[in-house]
Scaffold this motif. Structure first.
Motif, PDB file in Angstrom:
ATOM      1  N   PHE A  81       0.907  -1.343  -0.203  1.00  0.00           N
ATOM      2  CA  PHE A  81      -0.045  -0.210   0.035  1.00  0.00           C
ATOM      3  C   PHE A  81       0.820   1.154   0.120  1.00  0.00           C
ATOM      4  O   PHE A  81       0.577   2.175  -0.764  1.00  0.00           O
ATOM      5  N   GLY A  82       1.729   1.320   0.981  1.00  0.00           N
ATOM      6  CA  GLY A  82       2.533   2.550   0.953  1.00  0.00           C
ATOM      7  C   GLY A  82       3.827   2.653   0.349  1.00  0.00           C
ATOM      8  O   GLY A  82       4.491   3.656   0.279  1.00  0.00           O
ATOM      9  N   ALA A  83       4.062   1.649  -0.768  1.00  0.00           N
ATOM     10  CA  ALA A  83       5.439   1.696  -1.439  1.00  0.00           C
ATOM     11  C   ALA A  83       5.190   2.031  -2.885  1.00  0.00           C
ATOM     12  O   ALA A  83       6.146   1.567  -3.548  1.00  0.00           O
ATOM     13  N   GLY A  84       4.271   2.279  -3.478  1.00  0.00           N
ATOM     14  CA  GLY A  84       3.900   2.677  -4.830  1.00  0.00           C
ATOM     15  C   GLY A  84       5.181   3.364  -5.422  1.00  0.00           C
ATOM     16  O   GLY A  84       5.796   2.928  -6.527  1.00  0.00           O
ATOM     17  N   ALA A  85       5.195   4.562  -5.004  1.00  0.00           N
ATOM     18  CA  ALA A  85       6.082   5.655  -5.480  1.00  0.00           C
ATOM     19  C   ALA A  85       7.593   5.163  -5.447  1.00  0.00           C
ATOM     20  O   ALA A  85       8.333   5.188  -6.294  1.00  0.00           O
ATOM     21  N   ALA A  86       7.987   4.414  -4.191  1.00  0.00           N
ATOM     22  CA  ALA A  86       9.130   3.986  -4.174  1.00  0.00           C
ATOM     23  C   ALA A  86       9.656   2.559  -4.992  1.00  0.00           C
ATOM     24  O   ALA A  86      10.707   2.610  -5.712  1.00  0.00           O
ATOM     25  N   ALA A  87       8.467   1.888  -5.435  1.00  0.00           N
ATOM     26  CA  ALA A  87       8.817   0.569  -6.075  1.00  0.00           C
ATOM     27  C   ALA A  87       8.835   1.089  -7.579  1.00  0.00           C
ATOM     28  O   ALA A  87       9.812   0.817  -8.234  1.00  0.00           O
ATOM     29  N   ALA A  88       8.231   2.081  -7.927  1.00  0.00           N
ATOM     30  CA  ALA A  88       8.083   2.776  -9.557  1.00  0.00           C
ATOM     31  C   ALA A  88       9.734   3.380  -9.642  1.00  0.00           C
ATOM     32  O   ALA A  88      10.206   3.186 -10.638  1.00  0.00           O
ATOM     33  N   ARG A  96      16.123   1.786 -16.770  1.00  0.00           N
ATOM     34  CA  ARG A  96      17.290   2.492 -17.381  1.00  0.00           C
ATOM     35  C   ARG A  96      18.590   1.660 -17.519  1.00  0.00           C
ATOM     36  O   ARG A  96      19.357   1.851 -18.657  1.00  0.00           O
ATOM     37  N   ILE A  97      19.111   1.005 -16.695  1.00  0.00           N
ATOM     38  CA  ILE A  97      20.161  -0.091 -16.727  1.00  0.00           C
ATOM     39  C   ILE A  97      20.069  -1.115 -17.850  1.00  0.00           C
ATOM     40  O   ILE A  97      20.748  -1.255 -18.368  1.00  0.00           O
ATOM     41  N   ARG A  98      18.806  -1.418 -18.247  1.00  0.00           N
ATOM     42  CA  ARG A  98      18.461  -2.434 -19.464  1.00  0.00           C
ATOM     43  C   ARG A  98      18.573  -1.690 -20.657  1.00  0.00           C
ATOM     44  O   ARG A  98      18.263  -2.371 -21.529  1.00  0.00           O
ATOM     45  N   GLY A  99      18.615  -0.414 -20.900  1.00  0.00           N
ATOM     46  CA  GLY A  99      18.556   0.159 -21.983  1.00  0.00           C
ATOM     47  C   GLY A  99      16.967   0.405 -22.237  1.00  0.00           C
ATOM     48  O   GLY A  99      16.659   0.794 -23.570  1.00  0.00           O
ATOM     49  N   GLU A 100      16.037   0.544 -21.378  1.00  0.00           N
ATOM     50  CA  GLU A 100      14.433   0.803 -21.844  1.00  0.00           C
ATOM     51  C   GLU A 100      13.893   1.766 -21.225  1.00  0.00           C
ATOM     52  O   GLU A 100      12.765   1.806 -20.777  1.00  0.00           O
ATOM     53  N   ALA A 101      14.990   2.813 -21.224  1.00  0.00           N
ATOM     54  CA  ALA A 101      14.000   4.097 -20.354  1.00  0.00           C
ATOM     55  C   ALA A 101      12.988   4.769 -21.066  1.00  0.00           C
ATOM     56  O   ALA A 101      12.276   5.573 -20.708  1.00  0.00           O
ATOM     57  N   ASP A 102      12.584   4.212 -22.323  1.00  0.00           N
ATOM     58  CA  ASP A 102      11.703   4.766 -23.261  1.00  0.00           C
ATOM     59  C   ASP A 102      10.331   4.176 -22.571  1.00  0.00           C
ATOM     60  O   ASP A 102       9.222   4.746 -22.952  1.00  0.00           O
ATOM     61  N   LYS A 103      10.176   3.338 -21.763  1.00  0.00           N
ATOM     62  CA  LYS A 103       9.135   2.704 -21.260  1.00  0.00           C
ATOM     63  C   LYS A 103       8.517   3.711 -20.214  1.00  0.00           C
ATOM     64  O   LYS A 103       9.168   4.383 -19.504  1.00  0.00           O
ATOM     65  N   THR A 104       7.192   3.769 -20.255  1.00  0.00           N
ATOM     66  CA  THR A 104       6.312   4.570 -19.128  1.00  0.00           C
ATOM     67  C   THR A 104       6.466   3.561 -17.783  1.00  0.00           C
ATOM     68  O   THR A 104       5.515   2.607 -18.240  1.00  0.00           O
ATOM     69  N   VAL A 105       6.612   4.319 -16.910  1.00  0.00           N
ATOM     70  CA  VAL A 105       6.218   3.557 -15.662  1.00  0.00           C
ATOM     71  C   VAL A 105       5.276   4.367 -14.747  1.00  0.00           C
ATOM     72  O   VAL A 105       5.267   5.480 -14.719  1.00  0.00           O
ATOM     73  N   CYS A 106       4.155   3.548 -14.630  1.00  0.00           N
ATOM     74  CA  CYS A 106       2.872   4.247 -14.196  1.00  0.00           C
ATOM     75  C   CYS A 106       2.354   3.535 -12.751  1.00  0.00           C
ATOM     76  O   CYS A 106       2.038   2.240 -12.738  1.00  0.00           O
ATOM     77  N   VAL A 107       2.241   4.319 -11.742  1.00  0.00           N
ATOM     78  CA  VAL A 107       1.495   3.869 -10.652  1.00  0.00           C
ATOM     79  C   VAL A 107       0.138   3.890 -10.496  1.00  0.00           C
ATOM     80  O   VAL A 107      -0.350   5.168 -10.913  1.00  0.00           O
ATOM     81  N   GLY A 118       0.056   6.231   1.051  1.00  0.00           N
ATOM     82  CA  GLY A 118       0.957   6.592   0.129  1.00  0.00           C
ATOM     83  C   GLY A 118       1.651   7.911   0.107  1.00  0.00           C
ATOM     84  O   GLY A 118       2.810   7.929  -0.732  1.00  0.00           O
ATOM     85  N   ILE A 119       1.176   8.624   0.954  1.00  0.00           N
ATOM     86  CA  ILE A 119       1.745  10.023   0.643  1.00  0.00           C
ATOM     87  C   ILE A 119       3.357  10.255   0.921  1.00  0.00           C
ATOM     88  O   ILE A 119       3.822  11.095   0.257  1.00  0.00           O
ATOM     89  N   GLN A 120       3.825   9.335   1.980  1.00  0.00           N
ATOM     90  CA  GLN A 120       5.298   9.706   2.276  1.00  0.00           C
ATOM     91  C   GLN A 120       6.137   9.364   0.974  1.00  0.00           C
ATOM     92  O   GLN A 120       6.892  10.141   0.625  1.00  0.00           O
ATOM     93  N   ALA A 121       5.976   8.092   0.455  1.00  0.00           N
ATOM     94  CA  ALA A 121       6.593   7.724  -0.787  1.00  0.00           C
ATOM     95  C   ALA A 121       6.454   8.774  -1.791  1.00  0.00           C
ATOM     96  O   ALA A 121       7.219   8.810  -2.702  1.00  0.00           O
ATOM     97  N   LEU A 122       5.388   9.082  -1.811  1.00  0.00           N
ATOM     98  CA  LEU A 122       4.766  10.014  -2.990  1.00  0.00           C
ATOM     99  C   LEU A 122       5.569  11.410  -2.917  1.00  0.00           C
ATOM    100  O   LEU A 122       6.207  11.875  -3.967  1.00  0.00           O
ATOM    101  N   LEU A 133       4.976   8.138 -13.628  1.00  0.00           N
ATOM    102  CA  LEU A 133       3.718   8.699 -13.827  1.00  0.00           C
ATOM    103  C   LEU A 133       2.699   8.150 -12.670  1.00  0.00           C
ATOM    104  O   LEU A 133       2.535   7.070 -12.804  1.00  0.00           O
ATOM    105  N   PHE A 134       2.310   8.908 -11.891  1.00  0.00           N
ATOM    106  CA  PHE A 134       1.491   8.510 -10.698  1.00  0.00           C
ATOM    107  C   PHE A 134      -0.128   9.008 -11.002  1.00  0.00           C
ATOM    108  O   PHE A 134      -0.302  10.251 -11.065  1.00  0.00           O
TER     109      PHE A 134
END
Length: 304
Positions: A81-88, A96-107, A118-122, A133-134
């Protein structure tokens, strides 16, 4: 309120601007008419296949289904519950390490995983300007656990934990995020799908932290018939209860729809969570709506 009065206040949206490409599959387990399911359809279709989702505990995980039965047609990581922004944030670095920085990571989070748990990690991700993108699918309460109040629940609303009505106004989360000075924050609703998808595409084209809040009526938690999700969403906008706008860099405000200013009673009427209200309670809510509207106008007119 008559159908004629409602349709008279609407603008026509551009059907040609709405993308429908099968990113959210049929067979999901949402309630009939669920506002969140409708929001997910427009959201995921605009995001497209080069997307990775981080889904927090909420109706989202129930709607999507499990494993190979998932209705999400993109990779999805279920997170605490509280780790969404941290996990993203970690996922962005791995891509980025895999060379796939063009993908959109969305929470994908509800208001509980955004406004409260979730506000602390956010806030930390905002401060670091993480490239994510959250999206908050806001149904104004902890709906899948019994419709308890969250800090997104409106003033005087009945919830299972505020049976006499909530005593405090809802938190203004979009303004809290914008105050971090992040590149982009915006509000949207399924009643204006072209506006919603335009904002998703705009956010997708940007880098840094982006926040989108989508009002997503919960028909069971709000106490409405299963065909009223879009109508309620539109009334929320037309009464200025929920305004459509964007903020860039924390200072540049754009109002996307100048509402007709119907009395807020038009939005409240027909929702079980408000049927206990006295006239003075309705006036309290109207006063809060008017205050937020005037503050928004001042910021639009004095943008930096």
């Amino acid at each position: 309120m008559s159908h004629q009065r409602l349709t008279g206040s609407l603008r026509h949206f551009d059907m040609q601007a709405i993308e429908l490409r099968g990113m959210f599959n049929s067979g999901h387990t949402a309630c009939p008419g669920c506002g969140e399911a409708q929001a997910l359809k427009f959201l995921l279709n605009a995001l497209g296949p080069e997307t990775m989702l981080v889904a927090l505990p909420s109706c989202l995980n129930i709607i999507s289904g499990g494993g190979v039965n998932s209705s999400f047609n993109v990779p999805t990581l279920s997170m605490a519950f509280g780790a969404g922004a941290a996990a993203a944030s970690g996922l962005v670095r791995a891509l980025r390490i895999r060379g796939e920085a063009d993908k959109t990571v969305c929470v994908l989070a509800g208001d509980g995983g955004t406004y409260d748990i979730g506000i602390q990690a956010l806030s930390g991700a905002c401060e670091r300007n993480e490239d994510i993108l959250f999206v908050c699918l806001n149904n104004e309460g902890y709906m899948n656990t019994g419709a308890q109040k969250s800090s997104a629940s409106p003033l005087h609303a009945y919830t299972s934990s505020t049976p006499g009505g909530k005593l405090t106004p809802k938190k203004d989360m979009l303004e809290i995020v914008a105050a971090h000075g992040v590149p982009y924050t915006a509000s949207a609703t399924v009643a204006f799908p072209d506006d919603l998808q335009r904002k998703v595409r705009k956010a997708k084209s940007m880098r840094g932290f982006r926040y989108l809040e989508i009002l997503s009526p919960c028909l069971t938690g709000w106490g409405m018939a299963d065909h009223l999700s879009v109508r309620s969403s539109r009334l929320a906008v037309e009464t200025r209860y929920f305004n459509l706008y964007e903020v860039e860099g924390g200072t540049r405000y754009t109002l996307n729809h100048r509402s007709s200013g119907l009395p807020v009673q038009e939005f409240l009427h027909g929702q079980v969570r408000f049927r206990h209200l006295q006239p003075e309670d309705v006036q309290d809510i109207q006063t809060d709506v008017d205050r937020r509207w005037q503050r928004l106008l001042a910021r639009v007119n004095t943008e930096v």
